[in-house]
Write an enzyme that holds these catalytic residues in place. Structure first.
Site, PDB file in Angstrom:
ATOM      1  N   SER A   5       0.837  -1.195   0.000  1.00 49.44           N
ATOM      2  CA  SER A   5       0.000   0.000   0.000  1.00 49.44           C
ATOM      3  C   SER A   5       0.874   1.248   0.000  1.00 49.44           C
ATOM      4  O   SER A   5       2.095   1.165   0.046  1.00 49.44           O
ATOM      5  CB  SER A   5      -0.918   0.008   1.214  1.00 49.44           C
ATOM      6  OG  SER A   5      -0.147   0.174   2.382  1.00 49.44           O
ATOM      7  N   LYS A   6       0.198   2.403  -0.030  1.00 45.38           N
ATOM      8  CA  LYS A   6       0.920   3.680  -0.169  1.00 45.38           C
ATOM      9  C   LYS A   6       2.048   3.844   0.832  1.00 45.38           C
ATOM     10  O   LYS A   6       3.075   4.431   0.530  1.00 45.38           O
ATOM     11  CB  LYS A   6      -0.041   4.861  -0.021  1.00 45.38           C
ATOM     12  CG  LYS A   6      -1.201   4.853  -0.941  1.00 45.38           C
ATOM     13  CD  LYS A   6      -2.510   4.595  -0.218  1.00 45.38           C
ATOM     14  CE  LYS A   6      -2.904   3.142  -0.244  1.00 45.38           C
ATOM     15  NZ  LYS A   6      -3.779   2.583   0.720  1.00 45.38           N
ATOM     16  N   ARG A   7       1.808   3.320   2.028  1.00 44.58           N
ATOM     17  CA  ARG A   7       2.848   3.567   3.031  1.00 44.58           C
ATOM     18  C   ARG A   7       4.133   2.801   2.769  1.00 44.58           C
ATOM     19  O   ARG A   7       5.143   3.013   3.404  1.00 44.58           O
ATOM     20  CB  ARG A   7       2.324   3.287   4.445  1.00 44.58           C
ATOM     21  CG  ARG A   7       2.030   1.864   4.723  1.00 44.58           C
ATOM     22  CD  ARG A   7       1.107   1.726   5.932  1.00 44.58           C
ATOM     23  NE  ARG A   7       0.502   0.426   5.943  1.00 44.58           N
ATOM     24  CZ  ARG A   7       1.103  -0.657   6.414  1.00 44.58           C
ATOM     25  NH1 ARG A   7       2.296  -0.568   6.932  1.00 44.58           N
ATOM     26  NH2 ARG A   7       0.495  -1.814   6.375  1.00 44.58           N
ATOM     27  N   HIS A   8       4.089   1.875   1.802  1.00 45.91           N
ATOM     28  CA  HIS A   8       5.318   1.191   1.410  1.00 45.91           C
ATOM     29  C   HIS A   8       6.040   1.955   0.309  1.00 45.91           C
ATOM     30  O   HIS A   8       7.042   1.497  -0.218  1.00 45.91           O
ATOM     31  CB  HIS A   8       5.020  -0.221   0.905  1.00 45.91           C
ATOM     32  CG  HIS A   8       4.394  -1.102   1.943  1.00 45.91           C
ATOM     33  ND1 HIS A   8       3.089  -1.516   1.873  1.00 45.91           N
ATOM     34  CD2 HIS A   8       4.903  -1.631   3.081  1.00 45.91           C
ATOM     35  CE1 HIS A   8       2.818  -2.275   2.929  1.00 45.91           C
ATOM     36  NE2 HIS A   8       3.887  -2.346   3.675  1.00 45.91           N
ATOM     37  N   GLY A   9       5.509   3.112  -0.050  1.00 51.30           N
ATOM     38  CA  GLY A   9       6.107   3.871  -1.145  1.00 51.30           C
ATOM     39  C   GLY A   9       5.160   3.884  -2.318  1.00 51.30           C
ATOM     40  O   GLY A   9       3.962   3.721  -2.154  1.00 51.30           O
TER      41      GLY A   9
END
Length: 471
Positions: free
Chosen positions: A247-251
């Site tokens: 998800s977004k928090r992984h980049g």
RNA sequence: GGUCCCUUCGUCUAGCGGUCUAGGACGUCGGCCUCUCACGCCGUUAACAUGGGUUCGAGUCCCAUAGGGAUCACCA
């Protein structure tokens, strides 16, 4: 063309996700390997969240990756339309058929009632399953539009012979009567996906394994409608570094974000294909090699973690594989964006920059950001100036300037000769001469080979910077 | 919680009962090369989740356990 038909069916509720690209890729490769048909279908029954921009993002992403579709938006095909919102009549027809055969029924329970019973069941530790209270209901409540439910099998088992996971057996008792048409008249996913795949004559459904649990109920719908059940293959997911779904928090998770970050499509596709698929020890695949060798039996069953370092390595490989002129074209917009160029550069010259910098670049952005001094006045690093542009070295640099001024053919050979002459006269080693020159030309101590820098900068600019450095 | 899936180096993976004292790649670390930084090259590091079976023999088959993931919506 073989009669294999596969599809990629994204819902246009955002950008094209990395995981989606991998699913699309496996379908595309499967079709291309066996000479089948690859269909792109837009699953936009969720009116709330679907947007035209997202459809464009999907198409752009697919095209950028080089995955062409045989049927779908912009291509047509014999089994269209390929957007679900344009297929509402088809779904209605199938609902009626199910209603007529008694495999579907109207349900008047309100969402509130349903939710109430659901949480009650959960609280008591029972599986929250619809109790069929509307099955055979004769009293029609006033002012309520019903939903339509599919009447699931009550007994026995439904077996999924998955091409990747193997035989997976589900007990029919765990499946309840799912809603196939909402009260607003729009059909729901588990139903439309079956109708679409059936009417588009899809033979192989290759999708994420988050759909594995949906498969038995879909199989029941195929059977209730008398359609042949396709083959299924459930791909495991791509995870982030913490083993949670990417998800977004992984980049970055949007494929086009990777384009912007300076990744090449061939690198993305090469990296993604190796997430869950292998061909012996081979790591680097051209598209042709992927198509030639792709089969389902070498797909792994477990989830894979997305690893940016390896992506970088592969991207580096493909950057160095492409003709320099092509890379030069690709970085033009990046240079414009930074205001480093104001008019279209000479591609032959820009290619020299690429050639000089590409070996140390993981991405196109890196390549560009390594090179500001080749486009504009260098920023002088004080420590480097202090250390290398000493009073002792200045006479040496002046001699070099003198020699360089006489060079007409401002290329590697003559430049090297000039350096050697200076080295001989001064008794200095190459490093002692090159570093000060490097600082004078680039402002710092890191750059491509010094002759390359001189050649790229050209005679006039090189001399200007050198003269400025010696004061 | 129910159901389903998954489990080899940190990561991607090879392995489809004996050739595995487990191979490759990324990364790490060290070295070589060298006008700097890189590239490249050479080397290094590190894994069969655990416990039971089956078998002459198990990383490979079976069963448990543990851990991870997915899914249980009038989302897709």
């Amino acid at each position: 063309m073989s009669d294999i038909r596969v599809r990629f069916a994204p819902s246009p509720t955002g950008f094209l996700h990395i995981g989606g690209v991998r699913t699309a890729l496996f379908n595309w490769l499967y079709a291309r390997h066996y000479g089948g048909t690859f269909i792109l279908r837009i699953e936009d029954t969720d009116q709330e969240r679907s947007t035209d921009e997202s459809i464009k993002a999907i198409i752009d992403g697919m095209e950028w990756c080089g995955m062409d579709w045989d049927e779908g938006p912009g291509r047509g095909g014999d089994f269209g339309p390929y957007r679900q919102t344009e297929r509402l009549d088809i779904y209605r027809e199938h609902v009626d058929k199910l209603l007529a055969s008694g495999r579907a029924y109207k349900c008047y329970c309100s969402p509130e009632e349903l939710e109430e019973r659901r949480s009650a069941a959960l609280a008591e530790g029972r599986p929250p399953k619809y109790d069929r209270r509307c099955l055979g209901r004769t009293d029609i409540p006033e002012g309520r539009t019903p939903v339509i439910r599919f009447k699931a099998e009550e007994e026995g088992k439904t077996v999924v012979n998955d091409l990747i996971k193997g035989t997976v057996t589900f007990d029919n008792s765990v499946m309840d009567d799912l809603i196939i048409m909402r009260s607003d008249g729009f059909p729901t996913y588990n139903f439309v996906v079956v109708i679409d795949d059936a009417t588009m004559k899809v033979t192989h459904v290759l999708r994420g394994d988050d759909h594995l649990n949906n498969t038995p109920r879909q199989i029941q719908i195929y059977k209730a409608l008398g359609y042949p059940v396709p083959e299924f293959g459930h791909l495991s997911m791509i995870l982030g570094s913490d083993k949670a779904r990417l998800s977004k928090r992984h980049g970055a998770t949007s494929i086009m974000q990777y384009k912007e970050m300076g990744y090449l499509p061939e690198a993305m596709v090469n990296y993604l294909v190796r997430l869950g698929w292998s061909f012996g020890d081979q790591e680097i695949f051209s598209v042709k090699e992927m198509v030639d060798n792709f089969t389902l039996d070498s797909i792994s069953t477990s989830a894979a973690i997305f690893n940016p370092e390896k992506l970088n390595w592969i991207n580096h490989h493909w950057i160095n594989q492409r003709p320099v002129e092509e890379i030069a074209e690709l970085i033009v917009p990046m240079l414009e964006e930074r205001g480093w160029i104001t008019q279209r550069p000479d591609i032959a010259w820009l290619s020299k920059v690429v050639l000089a910098q590409r070996e140390k670049s993981h991405t196109l952005v890196e390549l560009v950001e390594l090179s500001p001094y080749l486009f504009k006045e260098p920023v002088m690093d004080e420590k480097s100036v202090e250390k290398f542009l000493t009073d002792e070295i200045k006479p040496v640099l002046r001699q070099l300037i003198g020699l360089i001024e006489g060079i007409d053919d401002f290329t590697h050979g003559p430049l090297e000769a000039a350096f050697h002459q200076v080295m001989e006269a001064s008794g200095l080693k190459m490093g002692k001469v090159a570093q000060p020159v490097r600082v004078a030309l680039t402002g710092g101590t890191v750059s491509p080979g010094i002759y390359d820098v001189l050649e790229i900068l050209g005679k006039d600019e090189s001399l200007r910077r050198l003269k400025k450095a010696v004061g």
